[in-house]
Scaffold this motif. Structure first.
Motif, PDB file in Angstrom:
ATOM      1  N   ALA A 250      48.336  42.556  54.424  1.00 48.18           N
ATOM      2  CA  ALA A 250      49.139  42.931  53.486  1.00 48.18           C
ATOM      3  C   ALA A 250      48.576  42.542  52.109  1.00 48.18           C
ATOM      4  N   ARG A 251      48.251  41.341  52.208  1.00 43.44           N
ATOM      5  CA  ARG A 251      47.754  40.874  50.568  1.00 43.44           C
ATOM      6  C   ARG A 251      46.367  41.546  50.145  1.00 43.44           C
ATOM      7  N   HIS A 252      45.291  41.245  51.218  1.00 44.74           N
ATOM      8  CA  HIS A 252      43.982  41.787  50.972  1.00 44.74           C
ATOM      9  C   HIS A 252      44.076  43.297  50.731  1.00 44.74           C
TER      10      HIS A 252
ATOM     11  N   THR B  42      45.317  28.376  57.046  1.00 39.48           N
ATOM     12  CA  THR B  42      44.938  27.191  56.188  1.00 39.48           C
ATOM     13  C   THR B  42      44.664  27.819  54.768  1.00 39.48           C
ATOM     14  N   VAL B  43      44.385  28.983  54.577  1.00 39.28           N
ATOM     15  CA  VAL B  43      44.221  29.544  53.145  1.00 39.28           C
ATOM     16  C   VAL B  43      45.042  30.451  52.663  1.00 39.28           C
ATOM     17  N   CYS B  44      45.318  31.438  53.350  1.00 38.43           N
ATOM     18  CA  CYS B  44      46.208  32.593  52.671  1.00 38.43           C
ATOM     19  C   CYS B  44      47.610  32.116  53.444  1.00 38.43           C
ATOM     20  N   THR B  45      48.193  31.033  53.176  1.00 35.66           N
ATOM     21  CA  THR B  45      49.332  30.794  53.655  1.00 35.66           C
ATOM     22  C   THR B  45      50.616  31.453  52.896  1.00 35.66           C
TER      23      THR B  45
ATOM     24  N   SER C  28      51.769  28.910  49.572  1.00 35.44           N
ATOM     25  CA  SER C  28      50.791  28.422  48.420  1.00 35.44           C
ATOM     26  C   SER C  28      49.290  28.790  48.850  1.00 35.44           C
ATOM     27  N   PRO C  29      49.020  30.196  48.835  1.00 36.12           N
ATOM     28  CA  PRO C  29      47.608  30.476  49.141  1.00 36.12           C
ATOM     29  C   PRO C  29      46.545  29.944  48.019  1.00 36.12           C
ATOM     30  N   CYS C  30      45.572  29.606  48.935  1.00 37.27           N
ATOM     31  CA  CYS C  30      44.447  28.894  48.000  1.00 37.27           C
ATOM     32  C   CYS C  30      43.372  29.930  47.829  1.00 37.27           C
ATOM     33  N   CYS C  31      43.583  31.025  46.762  1.00 35.76           N
ATOM     34  CA  CYS C  31      42.762  32.147  46.632  1.00 35.76           C
ATOM     35  C   CYS C  31      41.375  31.443  46.365  1.00 35.76           C
ATOM     36  N   ASP C  32      41.282  30.619  45.472  1.00 35.93           N
ATOM     37  CA  ASP C  32      40.000  30.069  44.955  1.00 35.93           C
ATOM     38  C   ASP C  32      39.077  29.604  46.371  1.00 35.93           C
ATOM     39  N   ARG C  33      39.656  29.260  47.024  1.00 39.91           N
ATOM     40  CA  ARG C  33      38.770  28.997  48.433  1.00 39.91           C
ATOM     41  C   ARG C  33      38.572  30.160  49.451  1.00 39.91           C
ATOM     42  N   CYS C  34      39.243  31.324  49.146  1.00 42.07           N
ATOM     43  CA  CYS C  34      39.070  32.229  50.106  1.00 42.07           C
ATOM     44  C   CYS C  34      37.748  33.057  50.088  1.00 42.07           C
ATOM     45  N   PRO C  35      37.433  33.326  51.359  1.00 42.44           N
ATOM     46  CA  PRO C  35      36.284  34.340  51.293  1.00 42.44           C
ATOM     47  C   PRO C  35      36.364  35.524  50.997  1.00 42.44           C
ATOM     48  N   LEU C  36      37.723  36.011  50.966  1.00 32.69           N
ATOM     49  CA  LEU C  36      38.049  37.599  50.641  1.00 32.69           C
ATOM     50  C   LEU C  36      38.388  37.554  49.397  1.00 32.69           C
ATOM     51  N   ARG C  37      38.421  36.751  48.436  1.00 31.74           N
ATOM     52  CA  ARG C  37      38.829  36.871  47.212  1.00 31.74           C
ATOM     53  C   ARG C  37      38.277  38.057  46.288  1.00 31.74           C
ATOM     54  N   ALA C  38      37.067  38.476  46.466  1.00 32.04           N
ATOM     55  CA  ALA C  38      36.499  39.297  45.764  1.00 32.04           C
ATOM     56  C   ALA C  38      37.182  40.698  45.994  1.00 32.04           C
ATOM     57  N   THR C  39      37.461  40.948  47.261  1.00 35.56           N
ATOM     58  CA  THR C  39      38.207  42.271  47.412  1.00 35.56           C
ATOM     59  C   THR C  39      39.593  42.299  47.573  1.00 35.56           C
ATOM     60  N   CYS C  40      40.339  41.124  47.359  1.00 31.97           N
ATOM     61  CA  CYS C  40      41.687  41.157  47.574  1.00 31.97           C
ATOM     62  C   CYS C  40      42.568  41.741  46.576  1.00 31.97           C
ATOM     63  N   VAL C  41      43.136  42.934  46.845  1.00 33.46           N
ATOM     64  CA  VAL C  41      44.183  43.618  46.183  1.00 33.46           C
ATOM     65  C   VAL C  41      45.311  42.904  45.372  1.00 33.46           C
ATOM     66  N   ALA C  42      45.755  42.124  46.271  1.00 31.54           N
ATOM     67  CA  ALA C  42      46.804  41.427  45.935  1.00 31.54           C
ATOM     68  C   ALA C  42      46.373  40.318  44.757  1.00 31.54           C
ATOM     69  N   ARG C  43      45.319  39.825  44.984  1.00 29.94           N
ATOM     70  CA  ARG C  43      44.810  38.735  44.001  1.00 29.94           C
ATOM     71  C   ARG C  43      44.457  39.381  42.622  1.00 29.94           C
ATOM     72  N   ARG C  44      43.762  40.591  42.964  1.00 28.09           N
ATOM     73  CA  ARG C  44      43.462  41.274  41.549  1.00 28.09           C
ATOM     74  C   ARG C  44      44.336  41.751  40.801  1.00 28.09           C
TER      75      ARG C  44
ATOM     76  N   ARG D 135      49.681  40.170  42.585  1.00 27.66           N
ATOM     77  CA  ARG D 135      50.774  40.493  43.395  1.00 27.66           C
ATOM     78  C   ARG D 135      50.813  39.472  44.732  1.00 27.66           C
ATOM     79  N   VAL D 136      50.108  38.373  44.647  1.00 27.69           N
ATOM     80  CA  VAL D 136      50.104  37.533  45.830  1.00 27.69           C
ATOM     81  C   VAL D 136      51.644  37.112  46.281  1.00 27.69           C
ATOM     82  N   ALA D 137      52.138  36.589  45.411  1.00 26.08           N
ATOM     83  CA  ALA D 137      53.721  36.445  45.746  1.00 26.08           C
ATOM     84  C   ALA D 137      54.724  37.312  46.046  1.00 26.08           C
TER      85      ALA D 137
HETATM   86  S1  SF4 Z   1      42.419  35.945  47.963  1.00 24.05           S
HETATM   87 FE1  SF4 Z   1      43.968  37.303  49.052  1.00 24.05          FE
HETATM   88  S2  SF4 Z   1      43.429  37.005  51.163  1.00 24.05           S
HETATM   89 FE2  SF4 Z   1      42.677  35.511  50.043  1.00 24.05          FE
HETATM   90  S3  SF4 Z   1      44.100  33.724  49.864  1.00 24.05           S
HETATM   91 FE3  SF4 Z   1      44.357  34.812  47.947  1.00 24.05          FE
HETATM   92  S4  SF4 Z   1      45.778  36.382  48.616  1.00 24.05           S
HETATM   93 FE4  SF4 Z   1      44.923  35.721  50.642  1.00 24.05          FE
END
Ligand code: SF4
Length: 354
Positions: free
Chosen positions: A144-146, A189-192, A195-211, A214-216
């Motif tokens: 949902a986030r990605h 462990t990462v996209c909790t 408290s998601p750790c987006c900085d450590r996430c391998p999907l961060r470059a394409t994550c819609v919620a992060r960009r 809207r992560v929260a």
């Molecule tokens: S970058 Fe996206 S998928 Fe990765 S932890 Fe953050 S919200 Fe989750």
């Protein structure tokens, strides 16, 4: 999406969880057991239960041959007891209808009691390399986030969209066990949730919620609903260092577990107590609450002492205080009895006086 699975697999090779007792197993019995236990339950809670189960019943035949009461007793405290009943039914079904071997496809596994589509997919992926998508709560959150999928994932159209995404992302069959574990690990462990750790996430470059910041907000929370409150009165009947318990019907809340006799009103409890030979009024204790998914149980314990020789109703038995920690009791009832133990074993009870 190109690269989604590859990035996850690469991340998992370096940062995935290691050392969980069921990890790396290709034995469908062990994978199934761990997946059922992990439904709505934290890993740390599950580990000791899983280890006790496989030590006691190392294969599906052993579990199928065990009495349900023993399975419930070992499950006690893990919650969502329908899972334990289904576990036992499923083991018996595998033995009776599949010759003691789990089916090898997700579709066939999903026909067994208590195995939903996502659990079936996990077993099929881990044990048989099937290209079947999992979609538990953690995976729903990641997807949902990605992909920026709005709406509560529990409603059908949103869930359908998530299943379609999940299926399209799958890697080739040989990578399915690692990919499935990677998705679970990322969600845990990462996209909790909090408290998601987006900085450590391998999907961060394409994550819609992060960009889009809207992560929260994703995934959307369950729409609020009024939780009903059910009231009950529990009889704590004591006699000679023992407490009266009765086995609940197989269906419903706490089905198959032993619990304290439960009544809808104090008057009904008083009548039942008189029928058991209790001559003194019971002592009511402060009300307690226990939250279930769909309602809150608000219950008042009433402590009474019974004469030594009372005929017990069908399904009832005396439980010794020493058994309170091991019997198949619901967690709030066990907590109550543990708290009452000093009072219940006070000299008056120990002497066996009515
Ligand atoms: S970058 Fe996206 S998928 Fe990765 S932890 Fe953050 S919200 Fe989750």
């Amino acid at each position: 999406m190109a690269g989604f699975a590859a990035r996850l697999l690469d991340w998992h090779a370096r940062h995935g969880r290691r050392g969980l007792p069921w990890q790396g197993s290709r034995d469908p019995y062990r994978v199934w057991l761990s997946e059922v236990m992990l439904q709505q339950t934290q890993v740390a809670t599950v580990i000791p239960y899983y280890e006790r189960f496989v030590a006691r019943w190392p294969d599906v035949q052993a579990l199928a041959a065990a009495p349900l009461s023993e399975v419930m007793a070992l499950w006690a405290g893990l919650g969502y007891y329908a899972r334990a009943r289904n576990l036992h039914r499923c083991a018996q079904g595998v033995v009776a209808e599949h010759g003691g071997r789990f089916p090898t496809s997700g579709a066939a596994l999903a026909g067994l009691p208590g195995i939903g589509r996502s659990t079936a997919a996990a077993i099929a992926a881990f044990c048989f390399d099937e290209r079947a998508a999992i979609l538990d709560g953690n995976v729903k959150r990641v997807l949902a986030r990605h992909f920026g999928i709005a709406g509560y994932p529990g409603v059908a159209p949103v869930e359908r969209a998530l299943w379609q995404r999940a299926q399209r992302l799958l890697p080739p069959a040989a990578a399915m066990p690692a990919y499935t574990q990677a998705l679970m690990d990322l969600g845990a462990t990462v996209c909790t949730r909090r408290s998601p750790c987006c900085d450590r996430c391998p999907l961060r470059a394409t994550c819609v919620a992060r960009r889009s910041g809207r992560v929260a907000q994703l995934p959307a929370p369950r729409p609020p609903r009024a939780l009903r409150i059910e009231r009950a009165h529990l009889l704590v009947a004591l006699c000679r260092g023992r407490v009266l318990v009765e086995q609940r019907a197989p269906q419903g809340i706490w089905g198959g577990l032993f619990s304290l006799p439960q009544f809808a009103s104090a008057a009904a409890l008083h009548r039942a107590l008189a029928g058991l030979g209790g001559s003194e009024p019971p002592q009511p204790l402060p009300m307690r609450r226990h939250a279930f998914t769909h309602y809150t149980l608000s219950f008042t314990p009433h402590v009474a002492r019974l004469p030594a020789a009372v005929p017990l109703p069908a399904g009832a038995r005396w439980l010794r205080w020493g058994e309170v920690h091991t019997a198949a009791l619901p967690a709030p009832v066990r907590r109550l009895l543990v708290e009452l133990a000093p009072m219940a074993q006070a000299p008056r009870a120990a002497s066996g006086s009515g």
